[in-house]
Scaffold this active site. Sequence first.
Site, PDB file in Angstrom:
ATOM      1  N   HIS A  55       0.817  -1.207   0.000  1.00  0.00           N
ATOM      2  CA  HIS A  55       0.000   0.000   0.000  1.00  0.00           C
ATOM      3  C   HIS A  55       0.853   1.261   0.000  1.00  0.00           C
ATOM      4  O   HIS A  55       0.502   2.261  -0.624  1.00  0.00           O
ATOM      5  CB  HIS A  55      -0.923  -0.005   1.223  1.00  0.00           C
ATOM      6  CG  HIS A  55      -1.915   1.116   1.243  1.00  0.00           C
ATOM      7  ND1 HIS A  55      -3.028   1.145   0.433  1.00  0.00           N
ATOM      8  CD2 HIS A  55      -1.965   2.258   1.967  1.00  0.00           C
ATOM      9  CE1 HIS A  55      -3.718   2.249   0.666  1.00  0.00           C
ATOM     10  NE2 HIS A  55      -3.092   2.943   1.595  1.00  0.00           N
ATOM     11  N   LYS A 100      -7.059  14.326  -6.094  1.00  0.00           N
ATOM     12  CA  LYS A 100      -6.464  13.001  -5.994  1.00  0.00           C
ATOM     13  C   LYS A 100      -7.548  12.003  -5.621  1.00  0.00           C
ATOM     14  O   LYS A 100      -8.508  12.334  -4.928  1.00  0.00           O
ATOM     15  CB  LYS A 100      -5.354  12.979  -4.938  1.00  0.00           C
ATOM     16  CG  LYS A 100      -4.557  11.676  -4.909  1.00  0.00           C
ATOM     17  CD  LYS A 100      -3.482  11.732  -3.837  1.00  0.00           C
ATOM     18  CE  LYS A 100      -2.635  10.475  -3.823  1.00  0.00           C
ATOM     19  NZ  LYS A 100      -1.638  10.489  -2.730  1.00  0.00           N
ATOM     20  N   HIS A 104      -9.863   2.889  -0.082  1.00  0.00           N
ATOM     21  CA  HIS A 104      -9.990   2.406   1.297  1.00  0.00           C
ATOM     22  C   HIS A 104     -10.830   1.137   1.267  1.00  0.00           C
ATOM     23  O   HIS A 104     -11.800   0.987   2.014  1.00  0.00           O
ATOM     24  CB  HIS A 104     -10.606   3.475   2.197  1.00  0.00           C
ATOM     25  CG  HIS A 104      -9.795   3.757   3.421  1.00  0.00           C
ATOM     26  ND1 HIS A 104     -10.320   3.895   4.676  1.00  0.00           N
ATOM     27  CD2 HIS A 104      -8.446   3.895   3.589  1.00  0.00           C
ATOM     28  CE1 HIS A 104      -9.366   4.121   5.551  1.00  0.00           C
ATOM     29  NE2 HIS A 104      -8.220   4.131   4.909  1.00  0.00           N
ATOM     30  N   GLU A 322      -2.378   4.368  12.870  1.00  0.00           N
ATOM     31  CA  GLU A 322      -2.959   5.166  11.794  1.00  0.00           C
ATOM     32  C   GLU A 322      -4.159   5.961  12.291  1.00  0.00           C
ATOM     33  O   GLU A 322      -5.137   6.184  11.570  1.00  0.00           O
ATOM     34  CB  GLU A 322      -3.310   4.264  10.610  1.00  0.00           C
ATOM     35  CG  GLU A 322      -2.063   3.646   9.989  1.00  0.00           C
ATOM     36  CD  GLU A 322      -2.343   2.686   8.844  1.00  0.00           C
ATOM     37  OE1 GLU A 322      -3.499   2.601   8.396  1.00  0.00           O
ATOM     38  OE2 GLU A 322      -1.386   2.013   8.397  1.00  0.00           O
ATOM     39  N   GLN A 324      -6.547   8.849  13.020  1.00  0.00           N
ATOM     40  CA  GLN A 324      -6.895   9.866  12.030  1.00  0.00           C
ATOM     41  C   GLN A 324      -6.705  11.290  12.551  1.00  0.00           C
ATOM     42  O   GLN A 324      -6.379  11.509  13.707  1.00  0.00           O
ATOM     43  CB  GLN A 324      -8.352   9.655  11.608  1.00  0.00           C
ATOM     44  CG  GLN A 324      -8.599   8.340  10.891  1.00  0.00           C
ATOM     45  CD  GLN A 324      -7.954   8.315   9.526  1.00  0.00           C
ATOM     46  OE1 GLN A 324      -8.405   8.960   8.587  1.00  0.00           O
ATOM     47  NE2 GLN A 324      -6.876   7.570   9.398  1.00  0.00           N
TER      48      GLN A 324
END
Length: 751
Positions: A55, A100, A104, A322, A324
């Site tokens: 990823h 962009k 997910h 990760e 947010q």
Amino acid sequence: MTLDTVKNATETPDVELPWAALGLKEDEYLKIREILGRRPTGAELAMYSVMWSEHCSYKSSKVHLRQFGEKAPQSDAMLVGIGENAGVVDVGQGYAVTFKIESHNHPSYVEPYQGAATGVGGIVRDIISMGARPVAVMDPLRFGAPDHPDTKRVLPGVVAGIGGYGNCLGLPNIGGEVVFDACYQGNPLVNALAVGVMKHEDIHLAKASGAGNKVVLYGARTGGDGIGGASILASETFEGGTPTKRPAVQVGDPFQEKLLIECTLEAFRAQLVVGIQDLGAAGLSCATSELASNGSGGMRCDLDDVPLRDATLTPEEILMSESQERMCAVVEPEKIDAFLAICEKWDVTATVIGEVTDGDRLEIFWHGEKIVDVDPRTVAHDGPVYERPYHRPSWQDALQADAPTAERLARPATGDELRAAVLQLVGSVNQADKSWITSQYDRFVLGNTVLAMPEDSGMIRVDESTNLGVAIATDGNGRYTKLDPYTGSQLALAEAYRNVAATGAKPLAVSDCLNFGSPEDPEVMWQFAEATRGLADGCLTLGTPVTGGNVSLYNQTGAEAIHPTPVVAVLGVIDDVTRRTPMAFAEEGQLVYLLGTTEDELGGSAWAQVAHDHLGGLPPKLDLDREKLLAEILIAASRDGMIDAAHDLSDGGLIQAAVESALKGGQGLRLIVPDGLDPFVFLFSESAGRAIVSVPRSEELRFTEMCGVRGLPATRIGVVDGDVVELQGQFTLPLAELREANTGVIEALLA
């Protein structure tokens, strides 16, 4: 994991580390040892594992993605290209637009609401990290079979997550796609796009330069949610409908993100930021290594200063988290108080966690001990590069030979049969009205939405005084791409390009999200290689450079891969949004023209899928020069007031487009089959390079002369009239009956 310092790692080379559990291959682990000249510490192993994941590192796709640079067309509009958080293009009047698209997918299968919501949040942070104010989002979606029980779990959660996050941010959702196919069962595709606007001088890049400059982590506190989430989960296939790994999916807080947006933009306006990076996949591992790698020096950070939600987190977990709504900024020492004051004003937690050094190492400390000492480039940019083997699938020839000819698949022939086929098509789940989904999104917040779903492209006003605007469309057809990956990817590009032009905007640039199965399968890798080659060649011909995007691999359940699904976003510019062209037939008596040429092309078509559950043959042929010509005609006709409505022809062919335009405008349509064309082919063919337009009678001569001089076939096929869709001599369908068939389909599916 136990805490390992750099010194201990040097002195204890034989200590076993869980490299396989973190998704690394044995040769990758050995490469890390070679780079470091010793075994890694636990913290270093954590960083390499997430940053070298598929990823984050694109290790299986890099060799093919290089074509987007090698074949890039010359473009005066390109300001920032591939390699930054998002691409940036010049749209005139001193404005720049950044956009962009990313995926997910896997998190959204595990936890649909949060997976989709944090997909929106992540792509929006990419936009603000470039210095832009986000102005809109879009969401191309793919779900499994409409009658499968799990679709009822995934679909509502994904839609609610996208709507909930985007609505709370106050960003209009102006378009996207929703497609159902059994190949996505257990592996939905949730792609998210964001677009932002700034002035040229406001562009910011992700780099840490200037020894002594401070590294500030600001936004939400770091927690245990999403540890290794997107980065490792996106490198795994799903077995038997359940994830082989279930790390906590990130949990989003859109209200925190809204504060982060305003805080960041105010810091930009005050010129307080040297470099900036959002924390998405790989979290702090990504932000620190990429900032240091892109800068002119090194970096030193102390994890003790990272604000935590969970005091029990290990340093490895802090680096991999990760969580947010976090960003990392590089700020000059004399401006640090002003930066922190802005963060305090917006109630955003901000902490200095390190500084830029004059060396070339990334050093990270924990409780006074050095736990990371690496060359940041080896983490962020110099990961593995695989030239994976690939070959044409053994079944490809047979699939292409199974064309949906009249001999193989029964076609409607009589008027009654054609009428029934039209109702079946417009009432099918992929062609039906999607307002159950789009009504959950605020499409008009901020007041600058000019066009939104179900229009061919979304359109946003950029400048309220001059009416400068941009249009964006996303498209992709996995059925076409499975039949022929090279042509399929170009058809996705051509459709998005055509959709932008149909609204009157000039296509400028591309972002893409390439969704494929496992790269370790040579047949999947062939699909990827061919699709990438096709997209690069197509962008070169159309003059639309790829500004950035995303690759999502391992989209499969067990051994069953999804259809190869390159989703292409095209952005265009329009000088005056008041002259845009909508899709709706709105004025009775206007003439309907078909632009382009229709042939018997039904491979991968909506009709073949709906009527026969069939996939085979070749996708429609493509002439990119004809696509450019069609776009030029649509743009000129819109600008000069020659047409009042336009709609591209794609899934479902002419009849689907005609019904959509009729229902949108509440005006009927009387059609006549052109001489020499079979009525069935006229209605259902999906030949590329086509559009229908409605032309005021006063403009007919001017419009047809323009098409004739330019060499674009333009055939008069009907007139806007009454409250029915009629095919002369074949059938009549009242708009009320068509609307009844076309609406309520998704609601019934979920009931």
